[in-house]
Every structure is written in C-alpha cells, then in structure tokens.
Write an enzyme that holds these catalytic residues in place. Structure first.
Site, PDB file in Angstrom:
ATOM      1  N   HIS A 272       2.780   5.862   6.281  1.00  0.00           N
ATOM      2  CA  HIS A 272       3.678   6.507   7.246  1.00  0.00           C
ATOM      3  C   HIS A 272       4.735   5.506   7.682  1.00  0.00           C
ATOM      4  CE1 HIS A 272       5.056   8.803  10.718  1.00  0.00           C
ATOM      5  NE2 HIS A 272       4.465   9.835  10.156  1.00  0.00           N
ATOM      6  N   ASP A 329      -1.074  14.758   6.581  1.00  0.00           N
ATOM      7  CA  ASP A 329      -1.192  15.636   5.400  1.00  0.00           C
ATOM      8  C   ASP A 329      -2.463  15.417   4.606  1.00  0.00           C
ATOM      9  OD1 ASP A 329       2.293  15.118   5.167  1.00  0.00           O
ATOM     10  OD2 ASP A 329       1.306  16.999   5.715  1.00  0.00           O
TER      11      ASP A 329
HETATM   12  C1  SDX Z   1       4.995  13.280   6.886  1.00  0.00           C
HETATM   13  O1  SDX Z   1       8.199  10.683   9.573  1.00  0.00           O
HETATM   14  C2  SDX Z   1       7.302  11.513  10.000  1.00  0.00           C
HETATM   15  O2  SDX Z   1       6.931  11.556  11.159  1.00  0.00           O
HETATM   16  C3  SDX Z   1       6.762  12.446   8.936  1.00  0.00           C
HETATM   17  C4  SDX Z   1       5.550  13.302   9.345  1.00  0.00           C
HETATM   18  C5  SDX Z   1       5.914  14.347  10.382  1.00  0.00           C
HETATM   19  O3  SDX Z   1       5.010  14.778  11.119  1.00  0.00           O
HETATM   20  O4  SDX Z   1       7.084  14.791  10.387  1.00  0.00           O
HETATM   21  O5  SDX Z   1       4.529  12.459   9.871  1.00  0.00           O
HETATM   22  C6  SDX Z   1       4.992  14.067   8.150  1.00  0.00           C
HETATM   23  O6  SDX Z   1       5.934  13.359   6.150  1.00  0.00           O
HETATM   24  C7  SDX Z   1       3.860  12.337   6.603  1.00  0.00           C
HETATM   25  C8  SDX Z   1       4.047  11.532   5.282  1.00  0.00           C
HETATM   26  C9  SDX Z   1       3.678  12.433   4.109  1.00  0.00           C
HETATM   27  N1  SDX Z   1       4.015  11.749   2.826  1.00  0.00           N
HETATM   28  C10 SDX Z   1       3.059  11.280   2.019  1.00  0.00           C
HETATM   29  O7  SDX Z   1       1.853  11.281   2.281  1.00  0.00           O
HETATM   30  C11 SDX Z   1       3.594  10.726   0.693  1.00  0.00           C
HETATM   31  C12 SDX Z   1       2.919   9.385   0.373  1.00  0.00           C
HETATM   32  N2  SDX Z   1       3.392   8.370   1.331  1.00  0.00           N
HETATM   33  C13 SDX Z   1       4.526   7.647   1.016  1.00  0.00           C
HETATM   34  O8  SDX Z   1       5.356   7.965  -0.028  1.00  0.00           O
HETATM   35  C14 SDX Z   1       5.082   6.733   2.104  1.00  0.00           C
HETATM   36  O9  SDX Z   1       4.018   6.113   2.697  1.00  0.00           O
HETATM   37  C15 SDX Z   1       5.964   7.385   3.155  1.00  0.00           C
HETATM   38  C16 SDX Z   1       7.037   8.167   2.532  1.00  0.00           C
HETATM   39  C17 SDX Z   1       5.145   8.266   4.040  1.00  0.00           C
HETATM   40  C18 SDX Z   1       6.554   6.263   4.011  1.00  0.00           C
HETATM   41  O10 SDX Z   1       7.389   5.544   3.202  1.00  0.00           O
HETATM   42  P1  SDX Z   1       8.142   4.215   3.700  1.00  0.00           P
HETATM   43  O11 SDX Z   1       7.973   4.027   5.164  1.00  0.00           O
HETATM   44  O12 SDX Z   1       9.528   4.259   3.143  1.00  0.00           O
HETATM   45  O13 SDX Z   1       7.317   3.064   3.052  1.00  0.00           O
HETATM   46  P2  SDX Z   1       7.538   2.508   1.578  1.00  0.00           P
HETATM   47  O14 SDX Z   1       7.634   3.634   0.584  1.00  0.00           O
HETATM   48  O15 SDX Z   1       8.651   1.506   1.615  1.00  0.00           O
HETATM   49  O16 SDX Z   1       6.140   1.753   1.317  1.00  0.00           O
HETATM   50  C19 SDX Z   1       5.896   0.407   1.785  1.00  0.00           C
HETATM   51  C20 SDX Z   1       4.924  -0.163   0.760  1.00  0.00           C
HETATM   52  C21 SDX Z   1       5.455  -0.127  -0.667  1.00  0.00           C
HETATM   53  O17 SDX Z   1       4.834  -1.149  -1.405  1.00  0.00           O
HETATM   54  P3  SDX Z   1       5.618  -2.594  -1.621  1.00  0.00           P
HETATM   55  O18 SDX Z   1       6.969  -2.258  -2.254  1.00  0.00           O
HETATM   56  O19 SDX Z   1       5.750  -3.191  -0.224  1.00  0.00           O
HETATM   57  O20 SDX Z   1       4.718  -3.363  -2.541  1.00  0.00           O
HETATM   58  O21 SDX Z   1       3.704   0.618   0.740  1.00  0.00           O
HETATM   59  C22 SDX Z   1       3.565   1.226  -0.540  1.00  0.00           C
HETATM   60  C23 SDX Z   1       4.929   1.198  -1.183  1.00  0.00           C
HETATM   61  O22 SDX Z   1       4.810   1.207  -2.613  1.00  0.00           O
HETATM   62  N3  SDX Z   1       3.121   2.607  -0.297  1.00  0.00           N
HETATM   63  C24 SDX Z   1       2.223   3.256  -1.020  1.00  0.00           C
HETATM   64  C25 SDX Z   1       2.073   4.506  -0.404  1.00  0.00           C
HETATM   65  N4  SDX Z   1       2.880   4.593   0.649  1.00  0.00           N
HETATM   66  C26 SDX Z   1       3.529   3.417   0.711  1.00  0.00           C
HETATM   67  N5  SDX Z   1       1.510   2.885  -2.125  1.00  0.00           N
HETATM   68  C27 SDX Z   1       0.662   3.828  -2.604  1.00  0.00           C
HETATM   69  N6  SDX Z   1       0.457   5.071  -2.059  1.00  0.00           N
HETATM   70  C28 SDX Z   1       1.151   5.423  -0.963  1.00  0.00           C
HETATM   71  N7  SDX Z   1       0.967   6.637  -0.441  1.00  0.00           N
END
Ligand code: SDX
Length: 394
Positions: A272, A329
């Site tokens: 998140h 989710d």
């Molecule tokens: C919702 O914003 C809100 O409030 C949203 C929400 C709401 O109520 O409105 O809470 C609802 O959208 C919840 C999120 C649902 N999405 C997912 O579950 C999809 C999977 N999660 C991600 O794609 C990610 O965690 C996000 C999109 C939720 C957040 O992305 P960020 O903040 O841009 O973080 P990032 O992608 O830059 O990740 C930071 C690191 C990275 O690794 P490094 O480059 O530092 O090595 O964490 C890793 C990412 O690769 N990472 C994950 C991961 N999420 C982040 N690695 C594996 N699996 C994951 N799910």
C-alpha cells in the site's frame, strides 16, 4: 524553467488538498471517517449511516436517517430507456466497463446535474439520485449477466437489503433476507466508503475541478478504480488464489515469484502506498471472513491459501523490508464470493462502497472553491528541430 517545480511522480509526497473527511495514519494503521474509527463504525453502524456521515459530516439522528432513507427511496428507479444500454453490451462484458458508461450516461438522463452553480438543494438532489440509483444499476448489471429478469427495488427494504433483494431476489419467490449476509454487506461497504486521496478519489476531484458534473466525475473515478493496482485488485486476488490453488497451493513458490524482479507476477492484495503497517480494514475483513464463512457453513479452501500466503510473506525479508502487508483487497473477495458474487462483480462492489467517499470528495472540493487541477511537468524531450518534408525523411 525556473527552479520552483519539484518532480513527484505518482504524487508520493504531495498534499493535493486540505480535507476534513478521512484521516489515515499509515505508520500506525489508523483509519477514521470524520473522526470516527472504522472499527467502531464497522461494528455499530449501517452503511447508510456512514454514507450520511461521510457526505454531510455528522452521524445522522434517527429523524435525519429516516429522512435520508426516505429521499433515497424516491429515486431508486432508473429511466426505463437506460435499460437499452444493456442490450448493446456484448455478453460477458466486464461489469466495470458497463458501470462506468452507465454512470456517465446519468448526466444525459438527468441533465439538471449540468446546471452551473447548483443551489445546495439542487446539489443535494443530484447526490441523492446517485446514491439511490447505483445499487439498482449494479444489480441490473448482475442480473443481465445471468440472463435473469431484472428485479426492481422495494422501498420497504433498507438500503443494503434492497440491493441484496435486487441482486439475489427472484420475481417468483419471496426474498429470504439472511441477516448474516445483510450484516456482512454493510460491513464491507462501510470499510470501502472512503480512503482520502487515493487514485480514484483524486481522479474524481481533478475531473470535478473543471466544473464537470458529479455523474461524469464519478464515472472517471470508476475508471481509475478498475485498474488492478487499485480497486481491480480485489478481483485479481481471487484469480491469484485460484491460480495458486490449481497449482497445488505451493505458497513458497509464489512468494518467490513475487520477489523475482524478472517475473511479472505480483502478490495482489499486498502492499500500500500509505499503510506501512497492517491496513486496518484488512484486519477487520480477515476476522469477518472466518465468522461469515462459519455462519454460512462455507468451507472455502482459498481462505486457507490466503492465510498461508500472509503468514509466509510476513516472515519473508523481502516483504518485511518493503513493509508489504495485506491491504483491503486481500480478503474482501473471499467474503464477496461467500455471499454469492462472481469475481467479475467484486470491483463494482468496491465502487458501491466507495460512492459516498467520492461524492464527499467532489463536494468538499467545490466547498473549498479549489481551482482547476493542472499539475506542471519537467520537460526532458527534444528541443529545437527543423521541419523536414516527408520526401526527404529517412
Ligand atoms: C487499493 O491508495 C489507496 O488508499 C488505495 C486503496 C483505497 O482504499 O482506495 O487502499 C485501495 O488500491 C489497495 C491496493 C490494491 N492494489 C494491490 O493490491 C496491487 C498490488 N500492490 C501493488 O502493486 C503496490 O503495493 C501498490 C500499487 C498498492 C502500491 O504501490 P507503490 O506505493 O507505488 O509501491 P511500489 O510499487 O513502488 O513498491 C515498492 C516496492 C517495490 O520493490 P523495489 O523496487 O523497492 O525492489 O515494493 C514492491 C515493489 O516491487 N512491491 C511488491 C508489491 N507491492 C509493492 N512486490 C510484490 N508484490 C506486491 N504486491
């Protein structure tokens, strides 16, 4: 370019507005709507009460809630010509694609929403109509997907029961209202009702900042929510859990795939932007999962897979270092499924819950008299190039 622009792709550290609606503390895992904790609201309130709280700022008195429910019950039907849209959609078309276009089209059937500088009463009626019609539209989408006859609202039912009647009821039978299902649906909708400046709420605000009408602004929010990185994750989680189950349930294998930068697999429902601790909604939903499935006598093997994934991830250094926890989710789809919804409907249900939040954000943006949203950029493209006739291009 003067030095006043700071690059913040994805608005990771940008405060886009001042708001009184929702408070998040990502480090402590705290979420409050208008100062009330979601733990209390999820346990003690109904979704309609919380919708009133989020849109108007205070929990309603009994009289206010009855008046609110009464106004909504006047507008639960949709223009009969809107049903023609359903004949145009290909069968199996995604419910979110339908929802976005149907809500956008409300601005054509109810053009009073286009009036500039609406009075408070006119704006309130526009809001009431949307709150009233969304459950009907969502249930019509579901019924059409089954080829079943549409079920019209019955105003003797409360807001959530009416939605369940239109969704699961049959014209030939009386509706057997299951209080466990009603309670579960209220809780899920409450937990999705707002979340400050998330992607879809920010979309609603920036589209609304051009003085675009409420219905079209909300339709833009629906588009943003559809993305699997945002609300679309709830459907993606179930698809992921089913994949892992079909693959033999080897959670370690899939945890390693999620960590592998050369592998496009992502652990959906994890991580998140704001919560660097447990998403408080995920905690409540996880507990509700156990209670609801037990009360409904359902044993869903993917719940065990989800719990195994969570346990494995929470002790894995990759997830610990990046503070990746289950978000709203991760478990919600397991409950939706237990209530009888197919996974294609999950994100539409997220939108149903988020509607009061989107409305409140749009309303507050206007109350704050905020200017049109227009971010700047840092240009890194080509500078001066002379035009070359096509015959001379290589
Ligand atoms: C919702 O914003 C809100 O409030 C949203 C929400 C709401 O109520 O409105 O809470 C609802 O959208 C919840 C999120 C649902 N999405 C997912 O579950 C999809 C999977 N999660 C991600 O794609 C990610 O965690 C996000 C999109 C939720 C957040 O992305 P960020 O903040 O841009 O973080 P990032 O992608 O830059 O990740 C930071 C690191 C990275 O690794 P490094 O480059 O530092 O090595 O964490 C890793 C990412 O690769 N990472 C994950 C991961 N999420 C982040 N690695 C594996 N699996 C994951 N799910």
């Amino acid at each position: 370019l003067t030095g006043f622009i700071t690059l913040d792709t994805g608005f990771k550290n940008t405060g886009s507005t001042k708001s009184k609606i929702t408070f998040l503390d990502g480090e402590k895992g705290i979420l409050k709507y208008r100062g009330y904790s979601i733990e209390q609201l999820a346990e003690k309130s109904s979704f309609l009460e919380v919708a009133y709280l989020i849109v108007y700022g205070n929990l309603p008195t009994q009289a206010e809630l009855e008046g609110f429910q009464g106004e909504i019950s006047k507008h639960t039907l949709i223009h009969e010509d809107m049903k023609k849209f359903f004949d145009g959609y290909p069968s199996r078309s995604h419910p979110m694609g339908q929802l976005g276009s149907l809500i956008f089209s409300l601005s054509t059937f109810y053009p009073e929403c286009l009036k500039p500088n609406q009075t408070a009463e006119e704006q309130d009626l526009t809001i009431i109509k949307l709150l009233a019609k969304l459950p009907t539209i969502v249930s019509f989408i579901y019924k059409k997907s089954l080829g079943h006859p549409l079920i019209y609202p019955k105003n003797k039912y409360d807001y959530v029961t009416n939605f369940l009647w239109m969704t699961f009821g049959q014209r030939t039978e009386d509706y057997d209202v299951n209080p466990i299902v009603v309670s579960a649906m209220n809780k899920l909708l409450i937990l999705h009702a707002d979340h400050e400046q998330n992607c879809s709420a920010s979309t609603v605000r920036i589209v609304g900042s051009s003085d675009c009408n409420l219905y079209a602004s909300i339709s833009a929010g629906i588009a943003a929510l559809w993305g699997p990185l945002h609300g679309g994750a709830n459907q993606a989680v179930i698809d992921m859990l089913e994949l892992i189950k079909a693959d033999g349930g080897d959670t370690e294998k899939w945890i390693n795939k999620a960590k592998d930068k050369n592998d496009s697999f992502r652990m959906m429902g994890f991580g998140h932007r704001v919560y660097k601790n447990f998403d408080p909604r995920a905690k409540i939903i996880k507990k509700a999962c156990d209670d609801i499935l037990e009360n409904l006598g359902i044993d869903d093997p993917i719940l065990e897979i989800a719990k195994k994934l969570e346990e494995a991830a929470l002790t894995d250094q990759y997830f610990i270092d990046r503070k990746l926890y289950p978000n709203v989710d991760f478990y919600s789809g397991i409950i939706y499924r237990a209530l009888g919804f197919p996974s294609e409907m999950f994100t539409v249900l997220f939108a149903l819950g988020r509607l009061p939040g989107w409305i409140a954000q749009w309303k507050e943006m206007h109350e704050n008299k905020e200017p049109i949203g227009r971010p700047r950029q840092i240009y890194v493209g080509e500078t001066d190039r002379e035009f070359v006739d096509i015959k001379d291009r290589k």
